[in-house]
Motif scaffolding. Structure first.
Motif, PDB file in Angstrom:
ATOM      1  N   PRO A  34       0.818  -1.221   0.000  1.00  0.00           N
ATOM      2  CA  PRO A  34       0.000   0.000   0.000  1.00  0.00           C
ATOM      3  C   PRO A  34       0.850   1.268   0.000  1.00  0.00           C
ATOM      4  N   LEU A  35       1.951   1.263   0.764  1.00  0.00           N
ATOM      5  CA  LEU A  35       2.813   2.442   0.815  1.00  0.00           C
ATOM      6  C   LEU A  35       3.488   2.675  -0.529  1.00  0.00           C
ATOM      7  N   ASN A  36       3.954   1.614  -1.167  1.00  0.00           N
ATOM      8  CA  ASN A  36       4.586   1.762  -2.480  1.00  0.00           C
ATOM      9  C   ASN A  36       3.611   2.299  -3.515  1.00  0.00           C
ATOM     10  N   ALA A  37       2.355   1.871  -3.437  1.00  0.00           N
ATOM     11  CA  ALA A  37       1.346   2.368  -4.376  1.00  0.00           C
ATOM     12  C   ALA A  37       1.181   3.881  -4.237  1.00  0.00           C
ATOM     13  N   ILE A  38       1.202   4.357  -2.994  1.00  0.00           N
ATOM     14  CA  ILE A  38       1.093   5.802  -2.755  1.00  0.00           C
ATOM     15  C   ILE A  38       2.319   6.521  -3.300  1.00  0.00           C
ATOM     16  N   ARG A  39       3.511   5.972  -3.027  1.00  0.00           N
ATOM     17  CA  ARG A  39       4.744   6.633  -3.468  1.00  0.00           C
ATOM     18  C   ARG A  39       4.871   6.618  -4.981  1.00  0.00           C
ATOM     19  N   MET A  40       4.433   5.552  -5.626  1.00  0.00           N
ATOM     20  CA  MET A  40       4.447   5.512  -7.087  1.00  0.00           C
ATOM     21  C   MET A  40       3.461   6.524  -7.668  1.00  0.00           C
ATOM     22  N   ALA A  41       2.279   6.606  -7.071  1.00  0.00           N
ATOM     23  CA  ALA A  41       1.275   7.557  -7.558  1.00  0.00           C
ATOM     24  C   ALA A  41       1.757   8.996  -7.408  1.00  0.00           C
ATOM     25  N   ARG A  42       2.440   9.270  -6.290  1.00  0.00           N
ATOM     26  CA  ARG A  42       2.978  10.614  -6.088  1.00  0.00           C
ATOM     27  C   ARG A  42       4.025  10.942  -7.140  1.00  0.00           C
ATOM     28  N   LEU A  43       4.880   9.967  -7.457  1.00  0.00           N
ATOM     29  CA  LEU A  43       5.898  10.197  -8.475  1.00  0.00           C
ATOM     30  C   LEU A  43       5.266  10.347  -9.852  1.00  0.00           C
ATOM     31  N   ASP A  44       4.241   9.553 -10.143  1.00  0.00           N
ATOM     32  CA  ASP A  44       3.519   9.697 -11.415  1.00  0.00           C
ATOM     33  C   ASP A  44       3.012  11.127 -11.577  1.00  0.00           C
ATOM     34  N   ALA A  45       2.455  11.680 -10.510  1.00  0.00           N
ATOM     35  CA  ALA A  45       1.909  13.041 -10.566  1.00  0.00           C
ATOM     36  C   ALA A  45       3.013  14.066 -10.794  1.00  0.00           C
ATOM     37  N   VAL A  46       4.158  13.876 -10.139  1.00  0.00           N
ATOM     38  CA  VAL A  46       5.298  14.782 -10.323  1.00  0.00           C
ATOM     39  C   VAL A  46       5.778  14.741 -11.775  1.00  0.00           C
ATOM     40  N   GLU A  47       5.906  13.553 -12.322  1.00  0.00           N
ATOM     41  CA  GLU A  47       6.398  13.418 -13.696  1.00  0.00           C
ATOM     42  C   GLU A  47       5.390  13.950 -14.706  1.00  0.00           C
ATOM     43  N   ALA A  48       4.102  13.743 -14.443  1.00  0.00           N
ATOM     44  CA  ALA A  48       3.076  14.259 -15.349  1.00  0.00           C
ATOM     45  C   ALA A  48       3.075  15.780 -15.371  1.00  0.00           C
ATOM     46  N   GLU A  49       3.224  16.372 -14.187  1.00  0.00           N
ATOM     47  CA  GLU A  49       3.254  17.844 -14.102  1.00  0.00           C
ATOM     48  C   GLU A  49       4.486  18.400 -14.812  1.00  0.00           C
ATOM     49  N   ALA A  50       5.632  17.730 -14.646  1.00  0.00           N
ATOM     50  CA  ALA A  50       6.850  18.184 -15.312  1.00  0.00           C
ATOM     51  C   ALA A  50       6.728  18.048 -16.826  1.00  0.00           C
ATOM     52  N   ALA A  51       6.148  16.952 -17.280  1.00  0.00           N
ATOM     53  CA  ALA A  51       5.982  16.739 -18.718  1.00  0.00           C
ATOM     54  C   ALA A  51       5.062  17.793 -19.324  1.00  0.00           C
ATOM     55  N   GLU A  52       4.026  18.133 -18.603  1.00  0.00           N
ATOM     56  CA  GLU A  52       3.090  19.152 -19.093  1.00  0.00           C
ATOM     57  C   GLU A  52       3.778  20.507 -19.211  1.00  0.00           C
ATOM     58  N   ALA A  53       4.712  20.763 -18.302  1.00  0.00           N
ATOM     59  CA  ALA A  53       5.451  22.028 -18.346  1.00  0.00           C
ATOM     60  C   ALA A  53       6.630  21.972 -19.316  1.00  0.00           C
ATOM     61  N   GLY A  54       6.902  20.791 -19.856  1.00  0.00           N
ATOM     62  CA  GLY A  54       8.024  20.637 -20.779  1.00  0.00           C
ATOM     63  C   GLY A  54       9.367  20.740 -20.101  1.00  0.00           C
ATOM     64  N   GLU A  55       9.427  20.324 -18.839  1.00  0.00           N
ATOM     65  CA  GLU A  55      10.660  20.418 -18.070  1.00  0.00           C
ATOM     66  C   GLU A  55      10.915  19.091 -17.346  1.00  0.00           C
ATOM     67  N   PRO A  56      12.162  18.857 -16.949  1.00  0.00           N
ATOM     68  CA  PRO A  56      12.420  17.678 -16.118  1.00  0.00           C
ATOM     69  C   PRO A  56      11.847  17.907 -14.725  1.00  0.00           C
ATOM     70  N   PRO A  57      11.548  16.864 -14.000  1.00  0.00           N
ATOM     71  CA  PRO A  57      11.061  17.052 -12.625  1.00  0.00           C
ATOM     72  C   PRO A  57      12.149  17.655 -11.755  1.00  0.00           C
TER      73      PRO A  57
END
Length: 211
Positions: free
Chosen positions: A63-86
Protein backbone atom coordinates in the motif's frame (compact mmCIF):
# COMPACT_ATOMS: atom_id res chain seq x y z
CA UNK A 1 -11.73 -17.70 15.04
CA UNK A 2 -12.48 -16.44 11.49
CA UNK A 3 -9.89 -17.05 8.77
CA UNK A 4 -9.01 -13.38 8.28
CA UNK A 5 -8.77 -12.81 12.02
CA UNK A 6 -6.44 -15.79 12.33
CA UNK A 7 -4.21 -14.51 9.53
CA UNK A 8 -4.15 -11.00 11.01
CA UNK A 9 -3.22 -12.32 14.46
CA UNK A 10 -0.39 -14.37 12.95
CA UNK A 11 0.88 -11.41 10.94
CA UNK A 12 0.72 -9.08 13.95
CA UNK A 13 2.63 -11.55 16.12
CA UNK A 14 5.19 -12.26 13.41
CA UNK A 15 5.79 -8.56 12.78
CA UNK A 16 6.32 -7.95 16.47
CA UNK A 17 8.80 -10.81 16.89
CA UNK A 18 10.67 -10.13 13.63
CA UNK A 19 11.12 -6.54 14.80
CA UNK A 20 12.28 -7.54 18.26
CA UNK A 21 14.30 -10.68 17.54
CA UNK A 22 15.09 -10.62 13.83
CA UNK A 23 14.14 -13.34 11.35
CA UNK A 24 16.53 -16.02 12.57
CA UNK A 25 15.99 -15.20 16.22
CA UNK A 26 12.25 -15.79 15.95
CA UNK A 27 10.65 -19.22 16.11
CA UNK A 28 7.27 -20.21 14.73
CA UNK A 29 6.34 -21.42 18.21
CA UNK A 30 6.84 -17.90 19.62
CA UNK A 31 4.63 -16.49 16.88
CA UNK A 32 1.87 -19.06 17.30
CA UNK A 33 1.79 -18.73 21.08
CA UNK A 34 1.33 -14.96 20.85
CA UNK A 35 -1.21 -15.28 18.04
CA UNK A 36 -3.17 -17.92 19.94
CA UNK A 37 -3.00 -20.48 17.13
CA UNK A 38 -1.13 -23.71 16.43
CA UNK A 39 1.84 -24.21 14.11
CA UNK A 40 -0.39 -25.96 11.60
CA UNK A 41 -2.29 -22.69 11.13
CA UNK A 42 0.89 -20.91 10.06
CA UNK A 43 1.75 -23.68 7.64
CA UNK A 44 -1.80 -23.72 6.28
CA UNK A 45 -2.07 -19.97 5.69
CA UNK A 46 1.53 -19.12 4.77
CA UNK A 47 3.38 -22.35 4.04
CA UNK A 48 6.68 -21.44 5.68
CA UNK A 49 8.42 -18.92 7.90
CA UNK A 50 9.94 -17.31 4.78
CA UNK A 51 6.52 -16.89 3.20
CA UNK A 52 5.26 -15.43 6.46
CA UNK A 53 8.03 -12.83 6.33
CA UNK A 54 7.00 -12.02 2.76
CA UNK A 55 3.43 -11.49 3.89
CA UNK A 56 4.53 -9.25 6.77
CA UNK A 57 6.52 -7.10 4.36
CA UNK A 58 3.85 -6.97 1.65
CA UNK A 59 1.14 -5.99 4.12
CA UNK A 60 2.89 -2.71 4.84
CA UNK A 61 5.00 -2.08 1.75
CA UNK A 62 2.53 -2.68 -1.07
CA UNK A 63 0.00 0.00 0.00
CA UNK A 64 2.81 2.44 0.81
CA UNK A 65 4.59 1.76 -2.48
CA UNK A 66 1.35 2.37 -4.38
CA UNK A 67 1.09 5.80 -2.76
CA UNK A 68 4.74 6.63 -3.47
CA UNK A 69 4.45 5.51 -7.09
CA UNK A 70 1.27 7.56 -7.56
CA UNK A 71 2.98 10.61 -6.09
CA UNK A 72 5.90 10.20 -8.47
CA UNK A 73 3.52 9.70 -11.42
CA UNK A 74 1.91 13.04 -10.57
CA UNK A 75 5.30 14.78 -10.32
CA UNK A 76 6.40 13.42 -13.70
CA UNK A 77 3.08 14.26 -15.35
CA UNK A 78 3.25 17.84 -14.10
CA UNK A 79 6.85 18.18 -15.31
CA UNK A 80 5.98 16.74 -18.72
CA UNK A 81 3.09 19.15 -19.09
CA UNK A 82 5.45 22.03 -18.35
CA UNK A 83 8.02 20.64 -20.78
CA UNK A 84 10.66 20.42 -18.07
CA UNK A 85 12.42 17.68 -16.12
CA UNK A 86 11.06 17.05 -12.63
CA UNK A 87 12.74 18.95 -9.81
CA UNK A 88 14.80 17.17 -7.18
CA UNK A 89 12.61 18.63 -4.45
CA UNK A 90 9.41 17.39 -6.06
CA UNK A 91 10.82 13.89 -6.60
CA UNK A 92 12.19 13.53 -3.09
CA UNK A 93 9.05 15.01 -1.53
CA UNK A 94 7.02 12.34 -3.33
CA UNK A 95 9.16 9.70 -1.63
CA UNK A 96 9.79 11.21 1.79
CA UNK A 97 6.44 12.69 2.71
CA UNK A 98 4.25 9.57 2.42
CA UNK A 99 6.97 7.44 4.00
CA UNK A 100 7.29 9.54 7.13
CA UNK A 101 3.53 10.09 7.33
CA UNK A 102 3.05 6.33 7.33
CA UNK A 103 5.65 5.40 9.94
CA UNK A 104 4.09 7.58 12.63
CA UNK A 105 0.93 5.48 12.50
CA UNK A 106 0.74 3.07 15.48
CA UNK A 107 0.45 -0.02 13.26
CA UNK A 108 3.79 0.80 11.62
CA UNK A 109 5.79 0.66 14.86
CA UNK A 110 7.07 -2.89 14.50
CA UNK A 111 7.44 -2.66 10.77
CA UNK A 112 9.63 0.45 11.05
CA UNK A 113 12.01 -1.53 13.24
CA UNK A 114 12.03 -4.37 10.71
CA UNK A 115 13.00 -1.94 7.96
CA UNK A 116 15.72 -0.56 10.20
CA UNK A 117 17.08 -4.09 10.49
CA UNK A 118 16.96 -4.42 6.70
CA UNK A 119 19.02 -1.28 6.15
CA UNK A 120 21.51 -1.89 8.95
CA UNK A 121 22.10 -5.62 8.63
CA UNK A 122 22.62 -5.29 4.84
CA UNK A 123 22.28 -9.00 4.20
CA UNK A 124 20.42 -12.06 5.35
CA UNK A 125 16.82 -13.16 5.13
CA UNK A 126 15.20 -9.76 5.62
CA UNK A 127 17.17 -8.00 2.88
CA UNK A 128 16.62 -10.93 0.53
CA UNK A 129 12.87 -10.79 1.07
CA UNK A 130 12.45 -7.02 0.93
CA UNK A 131 14.65 -6.46 -2.13
CA UNK A 132 12.12 -7.51 -4.79
CA UNK A 133 9.42 -5.43 -3.10
CA UNK A 134 11.34 -2.14 -3.15
CA UNK A 135 13.59 -2.51 -6.22
CA UNK A 136 10.96 -1.34 -8.77
CA UNK A 137 10.18 1.69 -6.59
CA UNK A 138 13.83 2.66 -6.14
CA UNK A 139 14.54 2.23 -9.85
CA UNK A 140 11.67 4.57 -10.73
CA UNK A 141 12.93 7.20 -8.34
CA UNK A 142 16.50 6.83 -9.56
CA UNK A 143 15.35 7.38 -13.14
CA UNK A 144 13.46 10.51 -12.13
CA UNK A 145 16.47 11.84 -10.22
CA UNK A 146 18.70 11.18 -13.23
CA UNK A 147 16.37 13.36 -15.29
CA UNK A 148 16.34 16.02 -12.57
CA UNK A 149 20.16 16.02 -12.37
CA UNK A 150 21.33 15.59 -15.99
CA UNK A 151 24.76 17.10 -15.31
CA UNK A 152 25.67 14.59 -12.62
CA UNK A 153 27.23 11.22 -13.54
CA UNK A 154 24.83 8.33 -12.99
CA UNK A 155 27.14 6.86 -10.35
CA UNK A 156 27.00 10.10 -8.36
CA UNK A 157 23.21 10.23 -8.55
CA UNK A 158 23.06 6.66 -7.25
CA UNK A 159 25.47 7.43 -4.40
CA UNK A 160 23.57 10.53 -3.33
CA UNK A 161 20.29 8.67 -3.48
CA UNK A 162 21.71 5.90 -1.30
CA UNK A 163 22.84 8.47 1.26
CA UNK A 164 19.41 10.09 1.08
CA UNK A 165 17.78 6.77 1.92
CA UNK A 166 20.06 6.51 4.93
CA UNK A 167 19.08 9.99 6.04
CA UNK A 168 15.41 9.08 5.64
CA UNK A 169 15.90 6.02 7.82
CA UNK A 170 17.45 8.15 10.56
CA UNK A 171 14.59 10.63 10.21
CA UNK A 172 12.23 7.78 11.07
CA UNK A 173 14.18 7.46 14.33
CA UNK A 174 13.63 11.17 14.91
CA UNK A 175 9.88 10.88 14.38
CA UNK A 176 9.44 7.77 16.51
CA UNK A 177 12.12 8.48 19.12
CA UNK A 178 14.13 5.29 18.58
CA UNK A 179 17.82 4.73 19.36
CA UNK A 180 19.12 3.45 22.67
CA UNK A 181 19.01 5.02 26.10
CA UNK A 182 22.79 5.39 26.02
CA UNK A 183 22.45 8.08 23.34
CA UNK A 184 22.10 11.75 24.36
CA UNK A 185 18.51 12.65 25.23
CA UNK A 186 18.30 15.01 22.25
CA UNK A 187 18.83 12.01 19.95
CA UNK A 188 16.23 9.77 21.59
CA UNK A 189 13.31 12.18 22.02
CA UNK A 190 10.66 12.02 19.30
CA UNK A 191 10.39 15.19 17.23
CA UNK A 192 7.28 16.68 15.55
CA UNK A 193 6.47 14.90 12.31
CA UNK A 194 6.03 18.12 10.31
CA UNK A 195 9.38 19.48 11.48
CA UNK A 196 11.21 16.30 10.52
CA UNK A 197 9.50 16.01 7.11
CA UNK A 198 10.24 19.60 6.10
CA UNK A 199 13.80 19.57 7.43
CA UNK A 200 14.61 16.28 5.72
CA UNK A 201 13.26 17.44 2.35
CA UNK A 202 15.35 20.64 2.57
CA UNK A 203 18.45 18.72 3.68
CA UNK A 204 18.26 16.07 0.98
CA UNK A 205 17.37 18.52 -1.79
CA UNK A 206 20.43 20.64 -1.04
CA UNK A 207 22.65 17.58 -0.87
CA UNK A 208 21.34 16.11 -4.11
CA UNK A 209 21.63 19.40 -6.01
CA UNK A 210 25.06 20.42 -4.69
CA UNK A 211 27.66 20.74 -7.45
Amino acid sequence: MAVEETKTNILDAAESFFAEMGFYGTSLRQITERAGVNVASVNYHFGSKENLMDAVLRRRLEPLNAIRMARLDAVEAEAAEAGEPPSVRAVMTALIEPTLRAVVQPEFGGFSIIMNRVFTEHRGAMMERVGPLIEPLLNRYLKALGEALPNLPKEEVVLRFRMSLGAMQHAIHAVRGYLTDSCPRALTTAMPEETVVNSLIDYITRGMEDT
